[in-house]
Design an enzyme around this catalytic site. Structure first.
Site, PDB file in Angstrom:
ATOM      1  CB  SER A  80      -0.897  -0.002   1.232  1.00 11.72           C
ATOM      2  OG  SER A  80      -0.104  -0.219   2.378  1.00 11.72           O
ATOM      3  CB  THR A 182      -1.379   6.049   4.245  1.00  6.27           C
ATOM      4  OG1 THR A 182      -2.142   5.988   3.055  1.00  6.27           O
ATOM      5  CG2 THR A 182      -0.457   7.237   4.207  1.00  6.27           C
ATOM      6  CB  THR A 200      -0.335   6.410   0.501  1.00  4.52           C
ATOM      7  OG1 THR A 200      -1.233   5.309   0.456  1.00  4.52           O
ATOM      8  CG2 THR A 200      -0.918   7.535  -0.328  1.00  4.52           C
ATOM      9  NE  ARG A 210      -8.475   8.360  -4.013  1.00  3.70           N
ATOM     10  CZ  ARG A 210      -7.837   8.140  -2.869  1.00  3.70           C
ATOM     11  NH1 ARG A 210      -6.551   7.880  -2.851  1.00  3.70           N
ATOM     12  NH2 ARG A 210      -8.504   8.178  -1.726  1.00  3.70           N
ATOM     13  N   GLY A 212      -5.517  11.143  -3.132  1.00  3.95           N
ATOM     14  CA  GLY A 212      -6.152  11.113  -1.820  1.00  3.95           C
ATOM     15  C   GLY A 212      -5.671  12.266  -0.943  1.00  3.95           C
ATOM     16  CG  ASP A 213      -5.764  11.475   3.215  1.00  3.32           C
ATOM     17  OD1 ASP A 213      -5.753  10.488   2.436  1.00  3.32           O
ATOM     18  OD2 ASP A 213      -5.472  11.376   4.420  1.00  3.32           O
ATOM     19  CB  THR A 233      -4.107   6.177   7.812  1.00  6.84           C
ATOM     20  OG1 THR A 233      -4.141   5.069   6.913  1.00  6.84           O
ATOM     21  CG2 THR A 233      -4.662   5.763   9.161  1.00  6.84           C
ATOM     22  N   GLY A 234      -6.645   6.229   5.976  1.00  4.61           N
ATOM     23  CA  GLY A 234      -8.031   5.878   5.719  1.00  4.61           C
ATOM     24  C   GLY A 234      -8.513   6.486   4.421  1.00  4.61           C
ATOM     25  CG  HIS A 235     -12.154   5.446   2.677  1.00  7.66           C
ATOM     26  ND1 HIS A 235     -12.352   4.515   3.666  1.00  7.66           N
ATOM     27  CD2 HIS A 235     -12.195   4.780   1.501  1.00  7.66           C
ATOM     28  CE1 HIS A 235     -12.523   3.330   3.104  1.00  7.66           C
ATOM     29  NE2 HIS A 235     -12.425   3.459   1.801  1.00  7.66           N
ATOM     30  N   GLY A 236      -9.183   8.879   1.904  1.00 12.64           N
ATOM     31  CA  GLY A 236      -8.712  10.238   1.698  1.00 12.64           C
ATOM     32  C   GLY A 236      -9.827  11.218   1.398  1.00 12.64           C
TER      33      GLY A 236
HETATM   34  C1  SD4 Z   1      -5.703   7.638   0.460  1.00 10.32           C
HETATM   35  N1  SD4 Z   1      -5.410   7.989   2.811  1.00 10.32           N
HETATM   36  O1  SD4 Z   1      -5.108   7.590  -0.607  1.00 10.32           O
HETATM   37  C2  SD4 Z   1      -4.959   7.224   1.699  1.00 10.32           C
HETATM   38  C3  SD4 Z   1      -5.094   5.747   1.868  1.00 10.32           C
HETATM   39  C4  SD4 Z   1      -4.896   5.266   3.268  1.00 10.32           C
HETATM   40  O2  SD4 Z   1      -5.189   3.658   4.853  1.00 10.32           O
HETATM   41  O3  SD4 Z   1      -4.473   5.892   4.139  1.00 10.32           O
HETATM   42  N2  SD4 Z   1      -5.267   4.111   3.595  1.00 10.32           N
HETATM   43  O4  SD4 Z   1      -6.871   7.984   0.558  1.00 10.32           O
END
Ligand code: SD4
Length: 322
Positions: A80, A182, A200, A210, A212-213, A233-236
């Site tokens: 990842s 990430t 990430t 695309r 992300g954050d 971390t998570g959904h950007g």
């Molecule tokens: C993203 N935040 O690209 C990142 C992905 C991530 O745990 O952190 N995943 O949205």
């Protein structure tokens, strides 16, 4: 009279000794815990260990966070981040990264292909260009001009998985909490300066282009040397929507402890949810100027690594959705 003043003297004397003790205790409690480094997820342990080599010998937080996350970027088994990261739905590995130091210097790259260490390209953007963010072809051209090598980042394992995914996906980018992670790292050095890095390969099988954050200063990372630092971390998409890490740092500025600040940011994602909450994960990690740290995530499963003078350990973040 005499006896009374003697008693008072003794009483006052006792008071002032205990007051002194209290003051000393308060001073000890406020003693800054430094150096210290924190990073997201289990691979944070190896990244912290690398960063600690720099921090424990009096090095700068900026160098520590860069070197720490580079290790994870280079590991082909981490699917990842960096080399070996899962590709987008077209089979292209596109990387996002940013870095920030104690003087509000920032550098970022997004949708960068073919370079194993995007964090170092982000640092070069910060230090060698008049800009703060480069994306796609422009970021690659800049990286090559700086001597970075062009390489294939798609490992046979990642390619195989992607080809399997294509069979059933109908080419739809998935939203789930499993196929992404990430590395975000924040550190306070011996000199009392904060820095952070975040890198990430983003959401697996995302649409090409695309972002992300993670490469967005204020979303996936923020550092204010007067207050503290945060990474996400998570959904950007959800983190960007609330300017997550800037929010966490501003909440710490207003006096929230790091964990409270992270929790409040997660609450905001929760309240403004647009997707099924079980399909989303968001986790924040924060460190303040005193070396106090905290974390909070939307749903169970986010962990983070902390390295200070007491060692390197993995902790589970508390979570909102029970
Ligand atoms: C993203 N935040 O690209 C990142 C992905 C991530 O745990 O952190 N995943 O949205």
């Amino acid at each position: 009279m005499k006896t009374q003043s003697r008693r008072n003297f003794i009483k006052n004397g006792t008071l002032s000794i205990s007051a002194l003790g209290l003051l000393r205790q308060a001073a000890l409690a406020q003693e800054v815990q430094k150096p210290i480094v924190l990073s997201t997820w289990r691979f944070g342990l190896q990244a912290n260990a690398e960063a600690w080599k720099i921090l424990s010998t009096g090095g700068q937080a900026l160098d520590a966070v860069e070197q720490g996350v580079r290790l994870v970027e280079l590991d082909p088994n981490e699917r990842s981040v960096g080399y070996g990261g899962r590709p987008d739905r077209d089979g292209r590995v596109t990387l996002d990264a940013c870095i920030m130091d104690h003087e509000l210097n920032i550098g970022s790259v997004a949708c960068l292909e073919h370079i194993k260490n995007p964090i170092s390209v982000a640092r070069a953007v910060m230090q060698k260009t008049p800009h703060v963010m480069l994306v796609g072809e422009g970021a690659l051209t800049f990286a090559l001009s700086q001597g970075f090598k062009k390489e294939n980042l798609l490992t046979p394992e990642s390619e195989k998985e992607w080809r399997e995914w294509l069979k059933t996906s109908q080419y739809q980018p998935p939203v789930n909490i499993e196929n992404h992670d990430t590395i975000g790292m924040i550190a306070l050095d011996q000199a009392g300066n904060l820095s952070g890095a975040c890198t990430t390969s983003g959401l697996a099988y995302k649409m090409h282009g695309r972002i992300g954050d993670s490469p967005i200063i204020g979303a996936g990372l923020y550092v204010d040397n007067e207050v503290g630092a945060a990474t996400a971390t998570g959904h950007g998409e959800e983190v960007i929507r609330i300017a997550g890490c800037h929010l966490v740092v501003e909440l710490m500025r207003q006096g929230r402890a790091p964990e409270e600040a992270c929790k409040e940011a997660v609450e905001r994602v929760y309240k403004k949810q647009r997707k099924k909450i079980r399909d989303i994960q968001v986790g924040f990690l924060a460190l303040n100027k005193e070396g106090i740290y905290g974390s909070f995530c939307l749903q169970k499963g986010f962990n983070y690594a902390v390295h200070n003078k007491d060692g390197n350990r993995l902790l589970n973040a508390d979570y909102k959705v029970q």
